[in-house]
Design a protein around this motif. Structure first.
Motif, mmCIF file in Angstrom:
data_model
loop_
_atom_site.group_PDB
_atom_site.id
_atom_site.type_symbol
_atom_site.label_atom_id
_atom_site.label_comp_id
_atom_site.label_asym_id
_atom_site.label_seq_id
_atom_site.Cartn_x
_atom_site.Cartn_y
_atom_site.Cartn_z
ATOM 1 N N ILE A 57 0.832 -1.207 0.000
ATOM 2 C CA ILE A 57 0.000 0.000 0.000
ATOM 3 C C ILE A 57 0.868 1.260 0.000
ATOM 4 O O ILE A 57 0.720 2.128 -0.867
ATOM 5 C CB ILE A 57 -0.951 0.023 1.212
ATOM 6 N N SER A 58 1.749 1.351 0.972
ATOM 7 C CA SER A 58 2.587 2.543 1.097
ATOM 8 C C SER A 58 3.738 2.243 2.037
ATOM 9 O O SER A 58 3.697 1.290 2.816
ATOM 10 C CB SER A 58 1.774 3.725 1.650
ATOM 11 N N HIS A 59 4.759 3.105 1.979
ATOM 12 C CA HIS A 59 5.862 2.993 2.946
ATOM 13 C C HIS A 59 5.351 3.170 4.368
ATOM 14 O O HIS A 59 5.754 2.450 5.288
ATOM 15 C CB HIS A 59 6.923 4.053 2.652
ATOM 16 N N SER A 60 4.473 4.152 4.560
ATOM 17 C CA SER A 60 3.976 4.450 5.899
ATOM 18 C C SER A 60 3.258 3.245 6.505
ATOM 19 O O SER A 60 3.492 2.880 7.667
ATOM 20 C CB SER A 60 3.041 5.654 5.854
ATOM 21 N N ALA A 61 2.384 2.621 5.721
ATOM 22 C CA ALA A 61 1.658 1.451 6.217
ATOM 23 C C ALA A 61 2.612 0.306 6.522
ATOM 24 O O ALA A 61 2.444 -0.410 7.526
ATOM 25 C CB ALA A 61 0.617 1.009 5.182
ATOM 26 N N THR A 62 3.631 0.136 5.681
ATOM 27 C CA THR A 62 4.583 -0.956 5.891
ATOM 28 C C THR A 62 5.449 -0.688 7.119
ATOM 29 O O THR A 62 5.722 -1.602 7.904
ATOM 30 C CB THR A 62 5.460 -1.137 4.645
ATOM 31 N N VAL A 63 5.876 0.554 7.305
ATOM 32 C CA VAL A 63 6.665 0.910 8.489
ATOM 33 C C VAL A 63 5.863 0.627 9.760
ATOM 34 O O VAL A 63 6.388 0.074 10.739
ATOM 35 C CB VAL A 63 7.112 2.382 8.428
ATOM 36 N N ASN A 64 4.592 0.995 9.767
ATOM 37 C CA ASN A 64 3.754 0.731 10.943
ATOM 38 C C ASN A 64 3.597 -0.766 11.185
ATOM 39 O O ASN A 64 3.591 -1.220 12.339
ATOM 40 C CB ASN A 64 2.390 1.392 10.772
ATOM 41 N N ALA A 65 3.468 -1.541 10.107
ATOM 42 C CA ALA A 65 3.363 -2.992 10.249
ATOM 43 C C ALA A 65 4.664 -3.587 10.784
ATOM 44 O O ALA A 65 4.647 -4.523 11.606
ATOM 45 C CB ALA A 65 3.010 -3.623 8.906
ATOM 46 N N LEU A 66 5.781 -3.039 10.355
ATOM 47 C CA LEU A 66 7.078 -3.512 10.865
ATOM 48 C C LEU A 66 7.241 -3.160 12.343
ATOM 49 O O LEU A 66 7.781 -3.966 13.124
ATOM 50 C CB LEU A 66 8.216 -2.897 10.050
ATOM 51 N N ALA A 67 6.795 -1.977 12.731
ATOM 52 C CA ALA A 67 6.850 -1.592 14.147
ATOM 53 C C ALA A 67 6.014 -2.547 14.987
ATOM 54 O O ALA A 67 6.435 -2.977 16.071
ATOM 55 C CB ALA A 67 6.358 -0.155 14.319
#
Length: 246
Positions: A57-67
């Motif tokens: 979806i986006s970098h932001s969504a992926t970063v939150n999922a990684l967190a």
């Protein structure tokens, strides 16, 4: 997000973030060199590999999922090593969720928006069906220095990436700009780029390094865009030494 884990659960944790068009398998050599002394966490990013059913979806969504992954799986700060797309995500994780990142290695990250990105995306969308052709995947693999023993995994991963994931991930990659609060990341940081990479990539590495006082910059002689796979023995030794630094 599909995630594999290797090594003792009590060992210092390391999160490995692969590049676009690849998957966690690209870290096979590094993972094997680390897993006796580290807890190695290797996700397949959304839209890639075993996570191909989950669109990027986006970098932001992926970063939150990684967190969330770090919080659920580890519960303490991790060292993060990211390549290309994964390197941009590692910067995002270190800036948006700094308490979860003890140190970060940024390998071949573009950090300046690309001119004519819209045109590039348009061409990419038209060529997306070619990714399912073995001959085309092999041509792409040469750019990343995919070794023969990983070629079939690369071809399978390439064939499984949808047009939606491809355009979303590449679009985010092309538009990526260095976050303002990167300069406040408190942990150790190593920025790495190949001496033979495009000027944009070398300029990006210099900008990432300049923006974070105290970070280190390594320009790797003779390497293009594929350092972990092009010089695996050197890269593995460098990572091991970097992780052992106090």
């Amino acid at each position: 997000m599909h995630t594999n884990q290797y090594g003792p659960e009590s060992a210092p944790p390391v999160l490995l973030l692969h590049g676009g068009g690849a998957a966690g398998w690209m870290w096979q050599s590094l993972r094997r060199s680390l897993e006796s002394r580290h807890r190695v966490i290797v996700p397949d990013l959304p839209g890639h590999g075993e996570s191909s059913s989950e669109e990027y979806i986006s970098h932001s969504a992926t970063v939150n999922a990684l967190a969330e992954l770090v919080l659920q799986r580890v519960g303490s700060p991790v060292a993060v090593i990211g390549f290309s797309l994964g390197a941009q995500l590692s910067i995002g994780l270190a800036t948006q969720h700094a308490p979860l990142v003890s140190r970060v290695m940024v390998v071949s990250a573009q950090a300046k928006p690309m001119a004519y990105g819209g045109l590039t995306l348009g061409i990419l969308g038209l060529s997306a069906p070619l990714a399912r052709r073995r001959w085309f995947a092999r041509l792409q693999a040469r750019q990343l220095f995919i070794p023969p023993e990983l070629m079939e995994q690369y071809i399978d991963t390439s064939a499984g990436i949808t047009k939606a994931t491809l355009t979303a991930a590449v679009g985010e990659n092309l538009r990526f700009a260095l976050p303002e609060n990167w300069s406040r990341f408190p942990g150790e940081a190593l920025v790495m780029v190949g001496q033979r990479e495009r000027r944009l990539m070398r300029d990006s590495a210099a900008a990432i390094h300049a923006a974070l006082p105290g970070s280190d910059l390594e320009v790797v002689d003779g390497c293009g865009h594929g350092i972990p796979l092009q010089r695996p023995d050197w890269f593995n030794a460098t990572v091991s030494a970097w992780l052992s630094q106090e």
